[in-house]
Design a protein around this motif. Structure first.
Motif, mmCIF file in Angstrom:
data_model
loop_
_atom_site.group_PDB
_atom_site.id
_atom_site.type_symbol
_atom_site.label_atom_id
_atom_site.label_comp_id
_atom_site.label_asym_id
_atom_site.label_seq_id
_atom_site.Cartn_x
_atom_site.Cartn_y
_atom_site.Cartn_z
ATOM 1 N N ARG A 84 30.576 31.665 43.502
ATOM 2 C CA ARG A 84 30.942 32.411 42.296
ATOM 3 C C ARG A 84 29.830 33.365 41.861
ATOM 4 O O ARG A 84 30.099 34.424 41.284
ATOM 5 C CB ARG A 84 31.278 31.450 41.162
ATOM 6 C CG ARG A 84 32.590 30.698 41.348
ATOM 7 C CD ARG A 84 32.800 29.654 40.265
ATOM 8 N NE ARG A 84 33.963 28.831 40.552
ATOM 9 C CZ ARG A 84 35.201 29.100 40.139
ATOM 10 N NH1 ARG A 84 35.421 30.188 39.416
ATOM 11 N NH2 ARG A 84 36.205 28.309 40.450
ATOM 12 N N ASP B 224 38.137 34.780 40.458
ATOM 13 C CA ASP B 224 36.843 34.255 40.906
ATOM 14 C C ASP B 224 36.943 32.879 41.553
ATOM 15 O O ASP B 224 35.974 32.132 41.592
ATOM 16 C CB ASP B 224 35.859 34.198 39.739
ATOM 17 C CG ASP B 224 36.282 33.203 38.657
ATOM 18 O OD1 ASP B 224 37.434 32.714 38.712
ATOM 19 O OD2 ASP B 224 35.458 32.925 37.766
ATOM 20 N N LEU C 62 40.478 28.699 45.614
ATOM 21 C CA LEU C 62 41.471 29.735 45.866
ATOM 22 C C LEU C 62 42.568 29.182 46.762
ATOM 23 O O LEU C 62 43.756 29.434 46.546
ATOM 24 C CB LEU C 62 40.823 30.943 46.544
ATOM 25 C CG LEU C 62 41.805 32.036 46.970
ATOM 26 C CD1 LEU C 62 42.289 32.818 45.751
ATOM 27 C CD2 LEU C 62 41.207 32.972 48.006
ATOM 28 N N ASP D 144 32.770 35.689 51.302
ATOM 29 C CA ASP D 144 33.845 35.690 50.310
ATOM 30 C C ASP D 144 34.159 34.266 49.863
ATOM 31 O O ASP D 144 33.940 33.901 48.715
ATOM 32 C CB ASP D 144 35.106 36.342 50.886
ATOM 33 C CG ASP D 144 34.987 37.845 51.031
ATOM 34 O OD1 ASP D 144 34.076 38.436 50.409
ATOM 35 O OD2 ASP D 144 35.791 38.434 51.781
ATOM 36 N N VAL E 263 36.683 30.715 44.634
ATOM 37 C CA VAL E 263 35.943 31.024 45.860
ATOM 38 C C VAL E 263 35.977 29.916 46.912
ATOM 39 O O VAL E 263 35.516 30.134 48.031
ATOM 40 C CB VAL E 263 34.460 31.350 45.562
ATOM 41 C CG1 VAL E 263 34.352 32.553 44.650
ATOM 42 C CG2 VAL E 263 33.741 30.144 44.939
ATOM 43 N N PHE F 270 41.388 35.878 44.117
ATOM 44 C CA PHE F 270 40.085 36.422 44.502
ATOM 45 C C PHE F 270 40.259 37.933 44.669
ATOM 46 O O PHE F 270 40.052 38.675 43.737
ATOM 47 C CB PHE F 270 39.566 35.750 45.773
ATOM 48 C CG PHE F 270 38.145 36.127 46.118
ATOM 49 C CD1 PHE F 270 37.085 35.605 45.384
ATOM 50 C CD2 PHE F 270 37.862 36.996 47.155
ATOM 51 C CE1 PHE F 270 35.770 35.948 45.685
ATOM 52 C CE2 PHE F 270 36.556 37.347 47.476
ATOM 53 C CZ PHE F 270 35.499 36.819 46.729
ATOM 54 N N ARG F 271 40.674 38.393 45.839
ATOM 55 C CA ARG F 271 41.096 39.791 45.972
ATOM 56 C C ARG F 271 42.613 39.902 46.050
ATOM 57 O O ARG F 271 43.165 41.002 45.939
ATOM 58 C CB ARG F 271 40.453 40.446 47.206
ATOM 59 C CG ARG F 271 38.950 40.613 47.084
ATOM 60 C CD ARG F 271 38.391 41.573 48.130
ATOM 61 N NE ARG F 271 36.933 41.534 48.091
ATOM 62 C CZ ARG F 271 36.174 40.824 48.928
ATOM 63 N NH1 ARG F 271 36.753 40.107 49.902
ATOM 64 N NH2 ARG F 271 34.863 40.823 48.809
ATOM 65 N N GLN G 286 40.481 38.452 51.631
ATOM 66 C CA GLN G 286 39.247 37.679 51.631
ATOM 67 C C GLN G 286 39.079 37.080 53.026
ATOM 68 O O GLN G 286 40.053 36.805 53.717
ATOM 69 C CB GLN G 286 39.239 36.577 50.570
ATOM 70 C CG GLN G 286 40.526 35.847 50.344
ATOM 71 C CD GLN G 286 41.471 36.556 49.389
ATOM 72 O OE1 GLN G 286 41.057 37.303 48.520
ATOM 73 N NE2 GLN G 286 42.769 36.309 49.546
ATOM 74 N N ARG H 197 32.138 38.610 44.088
ATOM 75 C CA ARG H 197 32.780 39.502 45.051
ATOM 76 C C ARG H 197 34.287 39.638 44.846
ATOM 77 O O ARG H 197 34.926 40.505 45.449
ATOM 78 C CB ARG H 197 32.491 39.028 46.485
ATOM 79 C CG ARG H 197 31.035 39.221 46.889
ATOM 80 C CD ARG H 197 30.726 38.578 48.240
ATOM 81 N NE ARG H 197 31.531 39.092 49.333
ATOM 82 C CZ ARG H 197 31.283 40.201 50.023
ATOM 83 N NH1 ARG H 197 30.235 40.947 49.693
ATOM 84 N NH2 ARG H 197 32.061 40.583 51.017
ATOM 85 N N GLY H 198 34.876 38.798 44.017
ATOM 86 C CA GLY H 198 36.306 38.896 43.768
ATOM 87 C C GLY H 198 36.637 40.102 42.907
ATOM 88 O O GLY H 198 35.808 40.582 42.128
ATOM 89 N N THR H 199 37.867 40.587 43.034
ATOM 90 C CA THR H 199 38.309 41.731 42.236
ATOM 91 C C THR H 199 39.394 41.368 41.220
ATOM 92 O O THR H 199 39.448 41.965 40.144
ATOM 93 C CB THR H 199 38.848 42.840 43.152
ATOM 94 O OG1 THR H 199 39.889 42.308 43.986
ATOM 95 C CG2 THR H 199 37.732 43.408 44.026
#
Length: 469
Positions: free
Chosen positions: A276, A285, A330, A245, A287, A150-151, A224, A280-282
């Motif tokens: 999804r 995705d 995630l 998140d 979640v 995610f992040r 997250q 917001r993920g970098t």
């Protein structure tokens, strides 16, 4: 179908796979409570011996929970990849165990295990785990490779992430901020900063989500957050524009147990899509954040299978991973000792269950973590948790949960401390998630090898957290 096995002149009979699987399970209090455990060590050995000779294909023909009455069974059957199954279709349960151990020794083990994963049903994986020693579960799990993102990226080799769990009995923002600062200074929080709220109030949940998102943005933390409210509460907040998140939900291995949690597969699918849709993920995705635990179906009275016979709790736990696999989470972790000694009596049973759950989850393609924990009325202590944590670190667990002082003052149970996370990383040469590690190094909180450096809290750039600002 009936099964029988003779040992030392005594023939043991088992009426169907449901009974055979239950009798072959290593001893645990939950199965004894359900009335499906073996009556003696001899009967348990006979069942395990017979189970080893059962063809894997039998699990496709003899469902443990009826297809017609259970949507989890329908999910397992309808999504089974027979092409992926071809490579191992000729094997028995015992042959599959031997195959896993042989593959685990190869340089391409991760790829081979991933390739057959879609062809495995939870019942096949649970059956194999029942005839494996702890070292077998560790060896194969360590060879499996499962990542999510995610992040931060979860599950990479040589790394173990942590959920920073800053629970507070009244959801006091200052108490939560203090616990969050404590964890961040010790390099925890790369899996998620996740709060179990004291209530399922949408307003309280929204306030906590805004607070965590503010912390993330102000200190530029690649992390997250998640407030572990019911999935329907979180979806409503998504529709209201609250910064969500991860979407959390507890899940189980039967339709009835999931209804006890207030969810169906359709509700879970919709929640995944809602999360999804925010984008917001970098770096990924994924979640969903999911939790499971051996004994949840029994505690909901939703543990009966074919012929009305009780299904053992470990098999039902593994069936929950089919639900998780549908949602591509995630994070997923078993809260292995949280439900209590009625289901896992002592440290020995908790350690075994934690290794089983981790092995089964990874083999089914999940970024599996464990809440290494126990309740105060269980016959377990922190030495048992040290042992399980170390074994999970060797086995390649994606993440563990850590709370201040290992004592969750809101939920009232014992987990791991932030210091325990430092221990397992140092002892086994493990590192945080790479994105989080880079952030720690940028702030002078970690060296080039990912080791956490001593920092005077009064000189930390995170100091405003200590004042609740």
């Amino acid at each position: 179908m009936r099964y029988s096995q003779t040992i030392a002149g005594t023939t043991h009979e088992f009426d169907g796979l449901v009974e055979l699987m239950a009798k072959a399970t290593p001893r645990r209090s939950g199965d004894e409570l359900a009335g499906c455990a073996a009556d003696s060590d001899a009967e348990r050995a006979a069942a395990a011996w017979q189970l080893a000779d059962v063809p894997l294909s039998r699990f496709l023909d003899e469902p443990l929970v009826p297809y017609e009455s259970d949507e989890v069974t329908r999910l397992i059957v309808d999504t089974h990849d027979r092409t992926a199954f071809t490579e191992i279709a000729h094997l028995t349960v015992g042959g599959f165990r031997d195959w896993l151990l042989e593959i685990a020794s190869r340089s391409d083990a991760g790829e081979r295990l991933a390739r057959v994963g879609a062809g495995l049903t939870p019942e096949m994986v649970a059956a194999a785990s029942k005839i494996m020693r702890n070292q077998d579960l560790i060896l194969v799990a360590a060879a499996a490779r499962v990542t999510s993102a995610f992040r931060t990226t979860i599950g990479l080799p040589g790394r173990i992430a942590t959920r920073l769990q800053p629970n507070h009995p009244t959801d006091d923002p200052r108490g939560i901020a203090a616990a969050t600062l404590d964890g961040l200074l010790m390099g925890c929080g790369d899996a998620v900063i996740g709060i179990n709220p004291a209530s399922d109030s949408p307003r309280a949940t929204a306030d906590l989500l805004h607070m965590l998102d503010d912390i993330r943005q102000r200190f530029e933390i690649p992390m997250q957050s998640c407030v572990l409210s019911h999935v329907t509460t979180t979806v409503d907040l998504i529709e209201r524009g609250v910064p969500v998140d991860l979407v959390f939900q507890s899940i189980a291995g039967t339709e009835g147990a999931n209804k006890g949690f207030g969810v169906t597969l359709d509700i879970l699918r919709e929640a995944d899509e809602a999360g999804r849709s925010l984008g917001r993920g970098t770096v990924g995705d994924n979640v969903m954040y999911l939790e499971t635990g051996q004994g949840s179906a029994l505690s909901a009275g939703a543990h009966l299978g074919t012929g009305g016979k009780p299904v053992d709790q470990q098999t039902l736990e593994t069936r929950a991973y089919a639900v998780a696999r549908l949602l591509r989470p995630l994070l997923i972790n078993t809260v292995v000792g949280f439900i209590g000694p009625e289901y896992l009596y002592d440290g020995k049973q908790i350690i075994r269950a934690g290794l089983e759950d981790h092995f089964c989850g990874k083999l089914l393609g999940l970024p599996m973590g464990v809440d290494v924990c126990y309740t105060n009325h269980a016959e377990a202590d922190q030495d048992d948790m040290d042992t399980l944590l170390t074994l999970l670190g060797v086995a390649g667990a994606a993440f563990v949960i850590a709370v201040p002082g290992a004592d969750d003052v809101m939920l009232g149970y014992q987990s791991l401390s932030f210091h325990d996370a430092l221990y397992v990383r140092e002892a086994l040469g493990l590192r945080p998630a790479p994105e989080f590690e880079s952030w720690l190094a940028r702030l002078g909180m970690a060296d080039g090898g990912g080791r956490i450096l001593p920092v005077d809290p009064g000189e930390s750039p995170l100091l405003p957290l200590a004042a609740g600002r």
